[in-house]
Design an enzyme around this catalytic site. Structure first.
Site, PDB file in Angstrom:
ATOM      1  N   SER A  46       0.817  -1.218   0.000  1.00 26.95           N
ATOM      2  CA  SER A  46       0.000   0.000   0.000  1.00 26.95           C
ATOM      3  C   SER A  46       0.848   1.264   0.000  1.00 26.95           C
ATOM      4  O   SER A  46       0.366   2.333  -0.373  1.00 26.95           O
ATOM      5  CB  SER A  46      -0.932   0.004   1.209  1.00 26.95           C
ATOM      6  OG  SER A  46      -0.165   0.025   2.405  1.00 26.95           O
ATOM      7  N   HIS A  47       2.098   1.186   0.422  1.00 30.30           N
ATOM      8  CA  HIS A  47       2.995   2.333   0.364  1.00 30.30           C
ATOM      9  C   HIS A  47       4.130   2.119  -0.637  1.00 30.30           C
ATOM     10  O   HIS A  47       5.105   2.866  -0.634  1.00 30.30           O
ATOM     11  CB  HIS A  47       3.584   2.649   1.746  1.00 30.30           C
ATOM     12  CG  HIS A  47       2.610   3.329   2.649  1.00 30.30           C
ATOM     13  ND1 HIS A  47       1.792   2.638   3.502  1.00 30.30           N
ATOM     14  CD2 HIS A  47       2.288   4.640   2.805  1.00 30.30           C
ATOM     15  CE1 HIS A  47       1.024   3.494   4.164  1.00 30.30           C
ATOM     16  NE2 HIS A  47       1.303   4.708   3.763  1.00 30.30           N
ATOM     17  N   HIS A 119       3.516  14.721   1.985  1.00 33.44           N
ATOM     18  CA  HIS A 119       3.861  13.460   2.631  1.00 33.44           C
ATOM     19  C   HIS A 119       2.954  12.345   2.131  1.00 33.44           C
ATOM     20  O   HIS A 119       1.747  12.400   2.286  1.00 33.44           O
ATOM     21  CB  HIS A 119       3.723  13.599   4.152  1.00 33.44           C
ATOM     22  CG  HIS A 119       4.399  12.504   4.892  1.00 33.44           C
ATOM     23  ND1 HIS A 119       3.838  11.266   5.039  1.00 33.44           N
ATOM     24  CD2 HIS A 119       5.619  12.448   5.480  1.00 33.44           C
ATOM     25  CE1 HIS A 119       4.682  10.496   5.720  1.00 33.44           C
ATOM     26  NE2 HIS A 119       5.764  11.189   5.990  1.00 33.44           N
ATOM     27  N   PHE A 120       3.570  11.300   1.550  1.00 39.10           N
ATOM     28  CA  PHE A 120       2.776  10.244   0.912  1.00 39.10           C
ATOM     29  C   PHE A 120       3.379   8.878   1.227  1.00 39.10           C
ATOM     30  O   PHE A 120       3.013   7.888   0.610  1.00 39.10           O
ATOM     31  CB  PHE A 120       2.806  10.487  -0.610  1.00 39.10           C
ATOM     32  CG  PHE A 120       1.582  10.040  -1.356  1.00 39.10           C
ATOM     33  CD1 PHE A 120       0.302  10.229  -0.841  1.00 39.10           C
ATOM     34  CD2 PHE A 120       1.704   9.447  -2.614  1.00 39.10           C
ATOM     35  CE1 PHE A 120      -0.823   9.833  -1.560  1.00 39.10           C
ATOM     36  CE2 PHE A 120       0.590   9.049  -3.333  1.00 39.10           C
ATOM     37  CZ  PHE A 120      -0.685   9.243  -2.807  1.00 39.10           C
ATOM     38  N   ALA A 122       5.225   5.916   4.232  1.00 34.29           N
ATOM     39  CA  ALA A 122       4.946   5.328   5.544  1.00 34.29           C
ATOM     40  C   ALA A 122       5.922   5.894   6.564  1.00 34.29           C
ATOM     41  O   ALA A 122       7.116   6.046   6.289  1.00 34.29           O
ATOM     42  CB  ALA A 122       5.090   3.820   5.475  1.00 34.29           C
ATOM     43  N   LEU A 123       5.412   6.204   7.757  1.00 38.33           N
ATOM     44  CA  LEU A 123       6.277   6.781   8.787  1.00 38.33           C
ATOM     45  C   LEU A 123       7.344   5.799   9.267  1.00 38.33           C
ATOM     46  O   LEU A 123       8.440   6.213   9.658  1.00 38.33           O
ATOM     47  CB  LEU A 123       5.436   7.248   9.982  1.00 38.33           C
ATOM     48  CG  LEU A 123       4.483   8.429   9.740  1.00 38.33           C
ATOM     49  CD1 LEU A 123       3.671   8.704  11.007  1.00 38.33           C
ATOM     50  CD2 LEU A 123       5.254   9.675   9.341  1.00 38.33           C
ATOM     51  N   ARG A 185      -9.289   2.879   4.473  1.00 38.11           N
ATOM     52  CA  ARG A 185     -10.407   2.942   3.538  1.00 38.11           C
ATOM     53  C   ARG A 185     -10.344   1.784   2.524  1.00 38.11           C
ATOM     54  O   ARG A 185     -11.376   1.225   2.140  1.00 38.11           O
ATOM     55  CB  ARG A 185     -10.369   4.286   2.805  1.00 38.11           C
ATOM     56  CG  ARG A 185     -11.694   4.654   2.172  1.00 38.11           C
ATOM     57  CD  ARG A 185     -11.723   6.114   1.709  1.00 38.11           C
ATOM     58  NE  ARG A 185     -12.976   6.381   1.023  1.00 38.11           N
ATOM     59  CZ  ARG A 185     -14.108   6.714   1.644  1.00 38.11           C
ATOM     60  NH1 ARG A 185     -14.119   6.840   2.946  1.00 38.11           N
ATOM     61  NH2 ARG A 185     -15.205   6.925   0.956  1.00 38.11           N
ATOM     62  N   GLU A 187      -9.311  -1.212   3.019  1.00 30.85           N
ATOM     63  CA  GLU A 187      -9.828  -2.440   3.636  1.00 30.85           C
ATOM     64  C   GLU A 187     -11.354  -2.449   3.661  1.00 30.85           C
ATOM     65  O   GLU A 187     -11.985  -3.483   3.492  1.00 30.85           O
ATOM     66  CB  GLU A 187      -9.294  -2.573   5.061  1.00 30.85           C
ATOM     67  CG  GLU A 187      -7.805  -2.835   5.159  1.00 30.85           C
ATOM     68  CD  GLU A 187      -7.347  -2.865   6.623  1.00 30.85           C
ATOM     69  OE1 GLU A 187      -7.579  -3.881   7.278  1.00 30.85           O
ATOM     70  OE2 GLU A 187      -6.784  -1.859   7.091  1.00 30.85           O
ATOM     71  N   LEU A 304       5.413  -9.046  18.787  1.00 27.54           N
ATOM     72  CA  LEU A 304       6.036  -7.733  18.902  1.00 27.54           C
ATOM     73  C   LEU A 304       5.537  -6.867  17.734  1.00 27.54           C
ATOM     74  O   LEU A 304       5.652  -7.270  16.580  1.00 27.54           O
ATOM     75  CB  LEU A 304       7.557  -7.904  18.839  1.00 27.54           C
ATOM     76  CG  LEU A 304       8.418  -6.794  19.421  1.00 27.54           C
ATOM     77  CD1 LEU A 304       8.104  -6.565  20.886  1.00 27.54           C
ATOM     78  CD2 LEU A 304       9.894  -7.151  19.246  1.00 27.54           C
ATOM     79  N   PRO A 305       4.968  -5.678  18.013  1.00 25.94           N
ATOM     80  CA  PRO A 305       4.461  -4.857  16.910  1.00 25.94           C
ATOM     81  C   PRO A 305       5.540  -4.596  15.863  1.00 25.94           C
ATOM     82  O   PRO A 305       6.689  -4.335  16.213  1.00 25.94           O
ATOM     83  CB  PRO A 305       4.048  -3.555  17.604  1.00 25.94           C
ATOM     84  CG  PRO A 305       3.781  -3.929  19.023  1.00 25.94           C
ATOM     85  CD  PRO A 305       4.749  -5.038  19.320  1.00 25.94           C
ATOM     86  N   ARG A 308       6.364  -8.384  11.829  1.00 20.24           N
ATOM     87  CA  ARG A 308       6.037  -9.051  10.563  1.00 20.24           C
ATOM     88  C   ARG A 308       6.757  -8.400   9.382  1.00 20.24           C
ATOM     89  O   ARG A 308       7.090  -9.065   8.409  1.00 20.24           O
ATOM     90  CB  ARG A 308       4.520  -9.010  10.363  1.00 20.24           C
ATOM     91  CG  ARG A 308       4.053  -9.851   9.203  1.00 20.24           C
ATOM     92  CD  ARG A 308       2.627 -10.317   9.382  1.00 20.24           C
ATOM     93  NE  ARG A 308       1.751  -9.231   9.811  1.00 20.24           N
ATOM     94  CZ  ARG A 308       0.463  -9.393  10.092  1.00 20.24           C
ATOM     95  NH1 ARG A 308      -0.090 -10.588  10.005  1.00 20.24           N
ATOM     96  NH2 ARG A 308      -0.280  -8.377  10.482  1.00 20.24           N
TER      97      ARG A 308
END
Lengths: 336, 336
Positions: A46-47, A119-120, A122-123, A185, A187, A304-305, A308
């Site tokens: 998605s990014h 800004h477009f 991913a952080l 959105r 999803e 752990l966040p 993945r």
């Protein structure tokens, strides 16, 4: 529709070439391509190259300056400002990262106010290099209104992601990056296509009433913040930290000036960097945090966040990634 | 059971006298009483005089040093450390607040690491004075395990509140303070008593399965974080910011050493203070943020977070507040 296999370096080159053919200079093109390459490497489609049409559209419309030269200033001992000059965010971030890191190491904590950028990306891709260098790092950005304040019926806040990175020495840092919206959105659109209902709390219908029907959310309804009033408060906090602090547009203001060309509006970003070695536990902090991660890792079902993202990195570097053939055709069309 | 009416000054005096009769010196007793008075003034009974038995228990057990003298140090230009010496948090906070504010004004951003304190108050009461003085302020603290990491079956994170304050010039600051738990345990107990089901996402039963039955959550089950995996990530972030950064106990470590006397465990707190006048929009930031609050205020159904707390302040200052007679009897019992 078949897929096309590309190495990550081919992804990078395709993006650079497409951006340069549409008004980016080589520096800006390379910086954007770095973020798209990182997203494809980590299976964050998605990014990834999926965003290239949006980048190109905002160059073609003249909204974004593809040849912008960021200007980095130190506003105070702990505050760096990077003025992106109306360009895409990645080059301004690359050119101000070392100043933020130096200010954080000198003071213990420092902030980077990124202004006049589009800004477009991913952080997490922006936070990871700083966290990998040993700094606890946070980042926040806004967008255009997409999220309804708790109790209201219309969007006011952007999707407003926040990102947090914790250094882990030789291991990749723990980095999570999450939108203030309950669900992306895209999803919701997939659920509507598949005729599936959503869990409660994702959105409201055109009358402002809660609904689990994705079509009702898309058809004049709106997305809610995650976690009810608490996520809504975080979305508000991000508006204030990003736009309130730096003098940039709030999401509702960005919507007024944006030309809706499919690319990102003009706006800001706030990053915070903290040097854990300056907080009184300079010897122990790294190992101490690992005891918490270890507790989490042995819990059945927990994860752990962000973990993945790292899992496919090596394989994708070696074997490349696949993108839809139609997207590949679209991107090749930008080259001429 | 009838209620007893007390002026806020009577609340303050009752708390001071009870704490002093149980080992607190006057400085520590007054600092704790200030936070309890503020809670009663704002109709936050859960952090008001209701907590006095817990404070007293932890003095009587010897866990908390009622005569602690906090030591405030500057660890780096942007980092203040306040060592509470095993006392309650309020005195250490009162004595380090001006150092944090000065570091924030000098550097643009600064942090306060509070260590060796027993924290049993509401964060909003700590953030509000700094926000009222013109500083954007954040605070985080941990507790003992109460919240289950997303996907797991057992608690690991504390209730882990975060608090954010934004200055509003002559108006009271916007301050929200929210736990990482989806719902306070006390609210779950009330639902169980009243035979009401809970919304999804609040807790799990003793098998680790989602339940909306409050009795199943209380009977060997556990609370979830608000907002699914996103709230869980925030609870983890708070563990790391509070205990990981400062060398204090994580919630799971605090549970090992705590004597379960009903009072708060030993732990830490992290505060961040930001001077908005150092971020490049020193003239405009205050009025700019008001345009966002105005947008929110005119939305039907929406409310500025934290606004409800201010609504009763004047009336309670003038007319006093009522507490259950049984609680009043309990508190009077501490005086002898």
């Amino acid at each position: 529709m078949s897929d096309v296999l590309l190495t990550l370096d081919e992804v990078h080159k395709l993006v650079v070439d497409a951006l340069r053919a549409n008004g980016c200079n080589s520096e800006n093109a390379a910086a954007v391509a770095d973020t798209i390459r990182a997203a494809e490497r980590d299976n964050c489609a998605s990014h990834g190259i999926f965003r290239l049409p949006g980048y190109i559209a905002s160059l073609q419309s003249g909204k974004v300056n593809g040849a912008a030269s960021p200007v980095v200033r130190q506003l105070s001992p702990g505050v760096i400002q990077a003025d992106g000059g109306g360009g895409f965010a990645p080059l301004a971030l690359q050119q101000s990262r070392s100043a933020l890191a130096e200010a954080a190491r000198n003071n213990g904590i420092a902030a980077l106010a990124l202004i006049n950028v589009h800004h477009f990306a991913a952080l997490w891709a922006e936070v990871e290099p700083l966290a990998a260098s040993g700094l606890v790092t946070m980042a926040f950005t806004t967008y255009k209104p997409a999220v309804v304040p708790f109790g209201a019926k219309d969007p006011l806040y952007g999707t407003n992601p926040m990102c947090f990175g914790w250094p882990r020495g030789d291991k990749p840092p723990m980095v999570f990056d999450q939108a203030s919206a309950a669900m992306a959105r895209g999803e919701v659109m997939i659920a509507a296509r598949d005729g599936e209902m959503l869990p409660p709390g994702v959105g409201i219908d055109s009358d402002g009433l809660p609904t689990t029907n994705p079509s009702e959310i898309l058809d004049g309804g709106a997305l809610l913040a995650f976690g009810g009033h608490k996520g809504s408060a975080i979305a508000l906090m991000i508006e204030l930290l990003v736009a309130g602090l730096t003098g940039q547009d709030f999401s509702f203001e960005a919507a007024v000036t944006d030309n809706n060309d499919g690319g990102p509006p003009n706006g800001g970003e706030l990053m915070l960097a903290i040097d854990p070695s300056r907080f009184g536990d300079s010897e122990g902090w790294l190992a101490h945090a690992e005891t918490l991660f270890e507790k989490l890792n042995v819990m059945e079902g927990a994860r752990l966040p962000g973990d993945r993202r790292y899992s496919s990195r090596e394989e994708n570097e070696a074997n490349g990634i696949s993108i839809p053939a139609s997207l590949h055709e679209t991107c090749k069309g930008f080259l001429t």
